[in-house]
Structure formats: structure tokens, C-alpha cells
Scaffold this motif. Structure first.
Motif, short mmCIF file in Angstrom:
data_model
loop_
_atom_site.label_atom_id
_atom_site.label_comp_id
_atom_site.label_asym_id
_atom_site.label_seq_id
_atom_site.Cartn_x
_atom_site.Cartn_y
_atom_site.Cartn_z
N PRO A 12 -20.84 107.98 -67.43
CA PRO A 12 -20.66 108.70 -66.15
C PRO A 12 -22.00 109.15 -65.57
CG PRO A 12 -20.14 110.16 -67.99
CD PRO A 12 -20.40 108.80 -68.58
N LEU A 13 -22.23 108.85 -64.29
CA LEU A 13 -23.39 109.41 -63.59
C LEU A 13 -23.08 110.84 -63.18
CD1 LEU A 13 -24.27 106.37 -61.29
CD2 LEU A 13 -25.39 107.05 -63.41
N THR A 14 -21.86 111.06 -62.71
CA THR A 14 -21.40 112.39 -62.30
C THR A 14 -19.92 112.50 -62.65
OG1 THR A 14 -22.91 112.29 -60.41
CG2 THR A 14 -21.25 114.01 -60.38
N THR A 15 -19.56 113.58 -63.33
CA THR A 15 -18.16 113.82 -63.67
C THR A 15 -17.54 114.83 -62.70
OG1 THR A 15 -18.65 115.67 -65.14
CG2 THR A 15 -18.71 113.44 -66.11
N PHE A 16 -16.22 114.99 -62.79
CA PHE A 16 -15.56 116.03 -61.99
C PHE A 16 -16.16 117.41 -62.31
CE2 PHE A 16 -11.99 112.87 -61.97
CZ PHE A 16 -11.97 112.66 -60.61
N ALA A 42 -12.46 106.49 -58.90
CA ALA A 42 -11.13 105.91 -59.05
C ALA A 42 -11.20 104.40 -58.82
CB ALA A 42 -10.16 106.54 -58.05
N ASN A 43 -10.21 103.69 -59.36
CA ASN A 43 -10.11 102.24 -59.18
C ASN A 43 -11.39 101.52 -59.60
OD1 ASN A 43 -7.85 103.30 -57.91
ND2 ASN A 43 -7.77 101.69 -56.39
N GLY A 44 -11.70 101.61 -60.87
CA GLY A 44 -12.92 100.99 -61.37
C GLY A 44 -14.06 101.98 -61.38
N ASN A 45 -15.26 101.51 -61.01
CA ASN A 45 -16.42 102.38 -60.99
C ASN A 45 -17.38 101.94 -59.90
OD1 ASN A 45 -17.88 100.14 -62.12
ND2 ASN A 45 -17.11 100.74 -64.14
N SER A 53 -5.28 99.32 -53.34
CA SER A 53 -3.85 99.13 -53.06
C SER A 53 -3.04 99.97 -54.06
CB SER A 53 -3.47 97.66 -53.17
OG SER A 53 -3.84 97.12 -54.42
N TYR A 54 -3.74 100.75 -54.87
CA TYR A 54 -3.14 101.67 -55.84
C TYR A 54 -4.21 102.69 -56.18
CZ TYR A 54 -6.00 99.34 -59.34
OH TYR A 54 -7.06 98.84 -60.05
N VAL A 55 -3.89 103.67 -57.03
CA VAL A 55 -4.87 104.70 -57.41
C VAL A 55 -4.84 104.91 -58.92
CG1 VAL A 55 -5.64 107.08 -57.14
CG2 VAL A 55 -4.58 105.90 -55.21
N LYS A 56 -5.99 104.77 -59.56
CA LYS A 56 -6.13 105.09 -60.98
C LYS A 56 -7.48 105.76 -61.19
CE LYS A 56 -5.87 103.21 -65.66
NZ LYS A 56 -5.68 102.00 -66.49
N TRP A 57 -7.46 107.02 -61.62
CA TRP A 57 -8.67 107.81 -61.77
C TRP A 57 -9.40 107.42 -63.06
CZ3 TRP A 57 -9.80 110.18 -57.43
CH2 TRP A 57 -8.76 110.46 -56.55
N ASN A 58 -10.69 107.30 -62.97
CA ASN A 58 -11.51 106.84 -64.09
C ASN A 58 -11.58 107.92 -65.18
OD1 ASN A 58 -13.64 105.94 -65.78
ND2 ASN A 58 -14.51 104.77 -64.10
N LYS A 59 -11.15 107.57 -66.38
CA LYS A 59 -11.17 108.53 -67.49
C LYS A 59 -12.58 108.95 -67.87
CE LYS A 59 -6.83 106.97 -69.60
NZ LYS A 59 -6.20 106.43 -70.85
N THR A 60 -13.56 108.06 -67.64
CA THR A 60 -14.94 108.36 -68.03
C THR A 60 -15.49 109.59 -67.30
OG1 THR A 60 -15.30 106.01 -68.40
CG2 THR A 60 -17.26 107.39 -68.29
N VAL A 61 -15.03 109.81 -66.06
CA VAL A 61 -15.52 110.95 -65.29
C VAL A 61 -14.59 112.16 -65.37
CG1 VAL A 61 -16.79 109.49 -63.70
CG2 VAL A 61 -14.43 110.10 -63.16
N GLY A 62 -13.49 112.03 -66.14
CA GLY A 62 -12.60 113.16 -66.34
C GLY A 62 -11.13 112.89 -66.12
#
Length: 217
Positions: A12-16, A42-45, A53-62
Motif C-alpha cells: 500500500p502507498l496509502t491506506t484508509f 477499489a477494483n484492483g490497484n 462495473s462492480y465494486v471491490k475494495w482492496n484489502k491491502t489498503v484496509g
């Protein structure tokens, strides 16, 4: 490395949580009018974005928990959070849920998919090969409706789509041709739908066609 073999991992460059930390630091110096654009969350990095066309938040940033914590903080502290999603183009070498090149990608006069070129800040050149494809503006609303089904669940109340403020492309699809003027109108309709669904919309550049349907540029 893993067992001496090189592997690719996400860092992660920047997390939540980092966004909260930065906001606190800015507030301590008297800076309170803050908009955070969350690109690559979200949706990759940042380097491998998937079409929204969908939403998936990146676990790496939180992940979703980090997002929920940030949104709670933002509401209490009056900070604006704009998750960034690029609706105008799509990376050519990735597969996407709900996105079809045949149905949704813009075409050239020769019938090939229109490519976009990126500037490489390391080598200071325009990349030789297309790094992505232009999305036909005629597909914007269809794709956004699929996206909204996921995105509205989080009740964020804001969205960023930087490229919509600058990118207007024609489409020479023989069945559904679009001029740049057509695409301007389609982009306005998408921005209007974003405003109605979210309340706050942020773009980059902010050409005149965006003025009626954005809150921040």
C-alpha cells in the motif's frame, strides 16, 4: 522472494488509516477544507485497475472495514472522500466482470478497438503501444447502473471520475456510431446520474459540459 523465487506482492502507498492520519495533521495546521481522492483503493490497484462495473475494495489498503472507519471519521470531521473510478477507459490486458469489448469498447474507422496512450514519467515518453481501450460513451449508463448496485450499498455520498472532465471520444461502430458531440451528451447524462445517486461528483479539468453536474473540479 518465496523459497528463493521472486514473487509480485501488493504494497500500500496509502491506506484508509493513512488518510485519517493526514487529515489530522492538516487540521492541526489549520487546513480544514479537504477533499481526498481515493485512487486505486477499489477494483484492483493503481497499476492494475479493473473497470467499474462492480465494486471491490482492496484489502491491502484496509478493505471494507477500513473504508467504514474512514467514512465515520469523515462524517464527524467534515472531510470529503471521493473514491476514484475511471469510466472512460479500460486496461486492455485485464478481464472484467460485466465489461464486454464487443458491446462496450469504442471502435476506430477500421473496426479496431480504439486505444489510449499513456505518458510514462520514468522514461518521459508516450508509450509505444496502447495501454488501454476507450469505452464507448453509449455504454456509460448501462455500465454505471451495474456499478451503482454495489456502490450505493456503502452510502458514501460522493464519487470521483477524473477522466470524465476531459475525455470525449467518438465511436465508429457501424451499428451504433457516435460523434464527439454525441459523447459529450452521453457524458453529461452519466454525470447527472452520478449526481442523483451520490450528491457529490468530482472531475479533473472540468470542461464546460461538466459544469451543471459536478460539485468539485
Amino acid at each position: 522472494t518465496f523459497l528463493s523465487f521472486p514473487v509480485t506482492v501488493e504494497k500500500p502507498l496509502t491506506t484508509f488509516q493513512d488518510v485519517i492520519t493526514m487529515s489530522d495533521a492538516l487540521k492541526a495546521d489549520g487546513i480544514t477544507n479537504i477533499n481526498f481522492i481515493l485512487e486505486g483503493f477499489a477494483n484492483g490497484n493503481m497499476s492494475k485497475p479493473y473497470y467499474p462495473s462492480y465494486v471491490k475494495w482492496n484489502k491491502t489498503v484496509g478493505g471494507e472495514d477500513g473504508l467504514e472507519e474512514l467514512l465515520t471519521y469523515a462524517k464527524v470531521n467534515g472531510v470529503n472522500v471521493y473514491p476514484e473510478f475511471n469510466f472512460a477507459s479500460v486496461s486492455w490486458n485485464k478481464s472484467f466482470k460485466g465489461f464486454s469489448y464487443r458491446k462496450h469498447a469504442a471502435q476506430t474507422m477500421s473496426g479496431r478497438y480504439t486505444t489510449r496512450r499513456d505518458y510514462d514519467p520514468v522514461y518521459q515518453i508516450i508509450t509505444r503501444f496502447g495501454m488501454g481501450n476507450v469505452v464507448s460513451s453509449g455504454a456509460y449508463l448501462t455500465l454505471f447502473e451495474k456499478f451503482s448496485e454495489d456502490y450505493n450499498e456503502y452510502e458514501i455520498g460522493a464519487i470521483s471520475s477524473l477522466a470524465l472532465g476531459t475525455d470525449v471520444s467518438s465511436d465508429f461502430n457501424e451499428d451504433y456510431p457516435l460523434t464527439r458531440e454525441d459523447s459529450k451528451v452521453n457524458t453529461q447524462k452519466l454525470l447527472q446520474a452520478m449526481m442523483e445517486a451520490n450528491g457529490k461528483v468530482l472531475v479533473e479539468g472540468g470542461n464546460a459540459y461538466t459544469f451543471a453536474n459536478v460539485t468539485d473540479i
